[in-house]
Design a protein around this motif. Structure first.
Motif, mmCIF file in Angstrom:
data_model
loop_
_atom_site.group_PDB
_atom_site.id
_atom_site.type_symbol
_atom_site.label_atom_id
_atom_site.label_comp_id
_atom_site.label_asym_id
_atom_site.label_seq_id
_atom_site.Cartn_x
_atom_site.Cartn_y
_atom_site.Cartn_z
ATOM 1 N N ASP A 166 48.434 2.606 52.321
ATOM 2 C CA ASP A 166 49.358 3.504 53.010
ATOM 3 C C ASP A 166 49.915 2.844 54.265
ATOM 4 N N ARG A 167 49.050 2.109 54.964
ATOM 5 C CA ARG A 167 49.476 1.469 56.206
ATOM 6 C C ARG A 167 50.461 0.341 55.945
ATOM 7 N N LEU A 168 50.226 -0.450 54.908
ATOM 8 C CA LEU A 168 51.154 -1.525 54.562
ATOM 9 C C LEU A 168 52.510 -0.944 54.164
ATOM 10 N N SER A 200 49.407 -9.247 50.019
ATOM 11 C CA SER A 200 49.613 -8.304 51.120
ATOM 12 C C SER A 200 48.645 -7.132 51.031
ATOM 13 N N LEU A 201 48.451 -6.625 49.819
ATOM 14 C CA LEU A 201 47.547 -5.488 49.632
ATOM 15 C C LEU A 201 46.095 -5.883 49.864
ATOM 16 N N THR A 202 45.765 -7.137 49.584
ATOM 17 C CA THR A 202 44.409 -7.613 49.847
ATOM 18 C C THR A 202 44.177 -7.801 51.340
ATOM 19 N N ALA A 203 45.207 -8.281 52.043
ATOM 20 C CA ALA A 203 45.076 -8.524 53.483
ATOM 21 C C ALA A 203 44.996 -7.221 54.270
ATOM 22 N N GLY A 254 54.299 0.441 57.160
ATOM 23 C CA GLY A 254 54.821 -0.620 58.018
ATOM 24 C C GLY A 254 56.125 -1.186 57.494
ATOM 25 N N LYS A 255 56.172 -1.456 56.190
ATOM 26 C CA LYS A 255 57.401 -1.976 55.584
ATOM 27 C C LYS A 255 58.538 -0.953 55.692
ATOM 28 N N LEU A 256 58.201 0.299 55.392
ATOM 29 C CA LEU A 256 59.216 1.346 55.406
ATOM 30 C C LEU A 256 59.736 1.595 56.818
ATOM 31 N N THR A 257 58.846 1.605 57.798
ATOM 32 C CA THR A 257 59.255 1.827 59.195
ATOM 33 C C THR A 257 60.172 0.717 59.679
ATOM 34 N N LEU A 258 59.800 -0.527 59.386
ATOM 35 C CA LEU A 258 60.638 -1.647 59.809
ATOM 36 C C LEU A 258 62.013 -1.568 59.162
ATOM 37 N N GLY A 259 62.042 -1.276 57.869
ATOM 38 C CA GLY A 259 63.322 -1.166 57.176
ATOM 39 C C GLY A 259 64.186 -0.063 57.751
ATOM 40 N N THR A 284 44.379 -5.392 61.033
ATOM 41 C CA THR A 284 45.162 -4.706 60.013
ATOM 42 C C THR A 284 45.671 -3.357 60.517
ATOM 43 N N GLY A 285 45.703 -3.164 61.838
ATOM 44 C CA GLY A 285 46.240 -1.932 62.390
ATOM 45 C C GLY A 285 47.734 -1.836 62.143
ATOM 46 N N PHE A 286 48.285 -0.641 62.357
ATOM 47 C CA PHE A 286 49.703 -0.424 62.052
ATOM 48 C C PHE A 286 50.593 -1.349 62.879
ATOM 49 N N ALA A 287 50.257 -1.532 64.153
ATOM 50 C CA ALA A 287 51.070 -2.422 64.994
ATOM 51 C C ALA A 287 51.036 -3.854 64.469
ATOM 52 N N HIS A 288 49.872 -4.282 64.002
ATOM 53 C CA HIS A 288 49.760 -5.628 63.444
ATOM 54 C C HIS A 288 50.572 -5.748 62.158
ATOM 55 N N VAL A 289 50.492 -4.733 61.299
ATOM 56 C CA VAL A 289 51.264 -4.748 60.054
ATOM 57 C C VAL A 289 52.757 -4.783 60.352
ATOM 58 N N LEU A 290 53.188 -3.966 61.312
ATOM 59 C CA LEU A 290 54.602 -3.932 61.681
ATOM 60 C C LEU A 290 55.060 -5.288 62.210
ATOM 61 N N ARG A 291 54.197 -5.915 63.018
ATOM 62 C CA ARG A 291 54.529 -7.243 63.561
ATOM 63 C C ARG A 291 54.604 -8.284 62.440
ATOM 64 N N SER A 292 53.694 -8.207 61.480
ATOM 65 C CA SER A 292 53.712 -9.146 60.352
ATOM 66 C C SER A 292 54.967 -8.971 59.511
#
Length: 275
Positions: free
Chosen positions: A123-125, A115-118, A128-133, A28-36
């Motif tokens: 904050d990280r989720l 998503s929030l459960t995973a 991740g969404k905001l950075t990708l967007g 559930t690290g930031f890189a993993h969230v970004l990749r997901s």
């Protein structure tokens, strides 16, 4: 004694390792969230199609206008910035949809709970969404602005150069990013795709430009995020605007930052439904 003690020691060690594992170890690290989030974007047609459409509209219609009118149309050539970024008037509708869909789809389908459960840290989720967007919007801004400048250079040579070109081009690249961040944050506040789409698309595409031409209302409307950001695209000064071009981009950035922060607080307070 040793035969029964060994498994207990092994199980205790495994549980301790799991409990103390960092976010990268649990996936559930930031890189993993970004990749997901990237996988979601790549597999959902409605997500990846909107920024592509934004680039095509921005560069395509800007070039088409330059090819059709060139230096003959005073509405485009009096302020070269208006001609260069003509297509952005239409591309921003697709960018608005992209910002809404990034998180609005998950609220509509209730997948946001999964998503929030995973991802334990909300904050990280959200980041991740905001950075990708923001990164996708940055790419759309770069491609759309480059295409518009190239099209105007080919068909309207007098429009693509000048002392304000750097500022106008920079604003053309950053405007999509700030617009997507603003729409993303506001959608997270509303927690409803339909409400966000119904509010933002008509406001950005129709209501805000129309109100900007009304003398009595213009003093207030000029401080709306899209109006302030688009003023930075222009070459010429407007004596009726109360701020400068760079300040307009800063005003839009403040709107985007405030919306992103409000969206984060909304996601933090969101109650996941288990039943």
């Amino acid at each position: 004694m040793s035969a029964t003690g060994h498994p207990l020691r092994t199980g205790t060690g495994t549980a301790a390792a799991t409990a103390t594992a960092g976010p990268e170890s649990t996936g559930t690290g930031f890189a993993h969230v970004l990749r997901s989030e990237w996988i979601k974007l790549a597999t959902l047609r409605s997500l990846w199609l909107t920024p592509v459409l934004a680039v095509l509209l921005t560069a395509g219609l800007g070039t088409a206008a330059a090819a059709a009118f060139g230096d003959r149309d005073s509405g485009l050539s009096d302020d070269p910035g208006l001609g260069i970024h003509y297509g952005l008037n239409f591309g921003q509708a697709a960018l608005t949809c992209f910002g809404v869909l990034l998180i609005g789809q998950e609220f509509n389908t209730r997948m946001i709970g999964t998503s929030l459960t995973a991802v334990a840290r909300r904050d990280r989720l959200y980041a991740g969404k905001l950075t990708l967007g923001a990164l996708v919007a940055l790419a759309a801004g770069l491609l759309g602005t480059a295409g518009s400048i190239a099209g105007n250079a080919a068909f309207s040579p007098g429009a693509w150069h000048g002392p304000a070109l750097f500022r106008s081009a920079t604003a053309g690249v950053l405007y999509p990013v700030l617009l997507v961040v603003f729409c993303f944050g506001l959608t997270a506040v509303l927690r409803n795709l339909t409400a966000a789409m119904g509010l933002l698309v008509p406001t950005v595409f129709l209501l805000s430009p129309l109100l900007g031409d009304v003398p009595g209302v213009r003093r207030v409307v000029q401080f709306l995020p899209d109006r302030a950001g688009q003023y930075a695209l222009r070459y010429a000064d407007d004596p009726q605007v109360a701020y400068g071009h760079w300040t307009g981009l800063l005003i839009m950035a403040l709107w985007a930052g405030a919306a992103a922060y409000a969206g984060l607080r909304s996601v933090r307070r969101y109650a996941v439904r288990t039943g």
